[in-house]
Design a protein around this motif. Structure first.
Motif, PDB file in Angstrom:
ATOM      1  N   THR A  39      -1.624  -0.515 -10.881  1.00  0.00           N
ATOM      2  CA  THR A  39      -1.715  -1.947 -10.597  1.00  0.00           C
ATOM      3  C   THR A  39      -2.416  -2.720 -11.708  1.00  0.00           C
ATOM      4  OG1 THR A  39      -1.725  -1.536  -8.223  1.00  0.00           O
ATOM      5  CG2 THR A  39      -2.575  -3.661  -8.952  1.00  0.00           C
ATOM      6  N   CYS A  40      -3.633  -2.297 -12.062  1.00  0.00           N
ATOM      7  CA  CYS A  40      -4.427  -3.092 -13.009  1.00  0.00           C
ATOM      8  C   CYS A  40      -4.542  -2.456 -14.393  1.00  0.00           C
ATOM      9  CB  CYS A  40      -5.816  -3.345 -12.444  1.00  0.00           C
ATOM     10  SG  CYS A  40      -6.853  -1.862 -12.322  1.00  0.00           S
ATOM     11  N   ARG A  41      -4.016  -1.264 -14.568  1.00  0.00           N
ATOM     12  CA  ARG A  41      -4.022  -0.541 -15.848  1.00  0.00           C
ATOM     13  C   ARG A  41      -5.412  -0.098 -16.300  1.00  0.00           C
ATOM     14  NH1 ARG A  41       0.938   0.713 -15.116  1.00  0.00           N
ATOM     15  NH2 ARG A  41       2.469  -0.845 -15.654  1.00  0.00           N
ATOM     16  N   MET A  42      -6.373  -0.040 -15.378  1.00  0.00           N
ATOM     17  CA  MET A  42      -7.685   0.493 -15.728  1.00  0.00           C
ATOM     18  C   MET A  42      -7.527   1.960 -16.115  1.00  0.00           C
ATOM     19  SD  MET A  42     -11.027   0.833 -13.344  1.00  0.00           S
ATOM     20  CE  MET A  42     -11.771   2.432 -13.438  1.00  0.00           C
ATOM     21  N   PHE A  47      -3.273   4.301  -3.335  1.00  0.00           N
ATOM     22  CA  PHE A  47      -1.938   4.870  -3.503  1.00  0.00           C
ATOM     23  C   PHE A  47      -1.864   6.196  -2.761  1.00  0.00           C
ATOM     24  CE2 PHE A  47      -3.387   2.707  -7.306  1.00  0.00           C
ATOM     25  CZ  PHE A  47      -2.430   1.725  -7.456  1.00  0.00           C
ATOM     26  N   HIS A  48      -0.651   6.668  -2.482  1.00  0.00           N
ATOM     27  CA  HIS A  48      -0.484   8.014  -1.948  1.00  0.00           C
ATOM     28  C   HIS A  48      -1.026   9.026  -2.954  1.00  0.00           C
ATOM     29  CE1 HIS A  48       3.059   6.371   0.488  1.00  0.00           C
ATOM     30  NE2 HIS A  48       2.221   6.853   1.384  1.00  0.00           N
ATOM     31  N   SER A  49      -1.675  10.063  -2.465  1.00  0.00           N
ATOM     32  CA  SER A  49      -2.194  11.116  -3.351  1.00  0.00           C
ATOM     33  C   SER A  49      -1.071  11.747  -4.163  1.00  0.00           C
ATOM     34  CB  SER A  49      -2.891  12.204  -2.538  1.00  0.00           C
ATOM     35  OG  SER A  49      -3.984  11.677  -1.856  1.00  0.00           O
ATOM     36  N   SER A  50       0.034  12.050  -3.516  1.00  0.00           N
ATOM     37  CA  SER A  50       1.147  12.701  -4.214  1.00  0.00           C
ATOM     38  C   SER A  50       1.755  11.781  -5.269  1.00  0.00           C
ATOM     39  CB  SER A  50       2.213  13.151  -3.219  1.00  0.00           C
ATOM     40  OG  SER A  50       2.663  12.052  -2.455  1.00  0.00           O
ATOM     41  N   CYS A  66       2.319   1.625  -0.885  1.00  0.00           N
ATOM     42  CA  CYS A  66       2.089   2.273  -2.176  1.00  0.00           C
ATOM     43  C   CYS A  66       3.056   1.652  -3.184  1.00  0.00           C
ATOM     44  CB  CYS A  66       2.334   3.778  -2.046  1.00  0.00           C
ATOM     45  SG  CYS A  66       2.218   4.686  -3.600  1.00  0.00           S
ATOM     46  N   ILE A  67       2.522   1.062  -4.251  1.00  0.00           N
ATOM     47  CA  ILE A  67       3.420   0.402  -5.203  1.00  0.00           C
ATOM     48  C   ILE A  67       4.173   1.393  -6.081  1.00  0.00           C
ATOM     49  CG2 ILE A  67       2.026  -1.691  -5.236  1.00  0.00           C
ATOM     50  CD1 ILE A  67       1.392  -0.820  -8.213  1.00  0.00           C
ATOM     51  N   ILE A  68       3.789   2.655  -6.027  1.00  0.00           N
ATOM     52  CA  ILE A  68       4.508   3.656  -6.818  1.00  0.00           C
ATOM     53  C   ILE A  68       5.826   4.011  -6.134  1.00  0.00           C
ATOM     54  CG2 ILE A  68       4.431   5.985  -7.785  1.00  0.00           C
ATOM     55  CD1 ILE A  68       1.356   5.648  -7.927  1.00  0.00           C
ATOM     56  N   CYS A  69       5.761   4.301  -4.832  1.00  0.00           N
ATOM     57  CA  CYS A  69       6.973   4.715  -4.111  1.00  0.00           C
ATOM     58  C   CYS A  69       7.523   3.633  -3.184  1.00  0.00           C
ATOM     59  CB  CYS A  69       6.698   5.981  -3.307  1.00  0.00           C
ATOM     60  SG  CYS A  69       5.568   5.733  -1.915  1.00  0.00           S
TER      61      CYS A  69
END
Length: 105
Positions: free
Chosen positions: A64-67, A47-50, A27-30
């Motif tokens: 990731t892609c800003r869509m 990504f993780h749901s949380s 997950c690129i967020i965490c």
């Protein structure tokens, strides 16, 4: 806004083990490995749901892609491609062709 987030997040499909295996499953967020509890966005990023829940409270785009994923009319439908740009107008067929610079032209 919180209810809207839940509606959107719940409507995205869970990432399958095959989806996770096909990606780098981080997950690129965490920056943690995704084993379960991952969602797949219309742009196919996972990504993780949380993590998505907290991300969507601040941003309405894919990390990731800003869509613009929250503005999509149907989250289960793949995104529509951007319209093609019209070609630039061509020069008239009888227009003179400029010569190389420095020929007194």
């Amino acid at each position: 806004m919180v209810n809207e987030l839940c509606v959107y997040l719940c409507s995205y499909p869970d990432a399958t083990p095959e989806d996770l295996q096909a990606s780098d499953n981080v997950c690129i967020i965490c920056r943690e490995e995704m084993v379960t509890g991952a969602k797949k966005l219309p742009c196919n990023h996972i990504f993780h749901s949380s993590c998505l829940r907290s991300w969507f409270q601040r941003q309405q785009t894919c990390p990731t892609c800003r869509m613009d994923v929250l503005r999509a009319s149907n989250p289960n439908q793949p995104p529509t491609p951007a319209p093609a740009q019209p070609p630039a107008p061509a020069a008239p067929a009888n227009a003179p062709v400029p010569g190389p610079p420095g020929n007194g032209g």
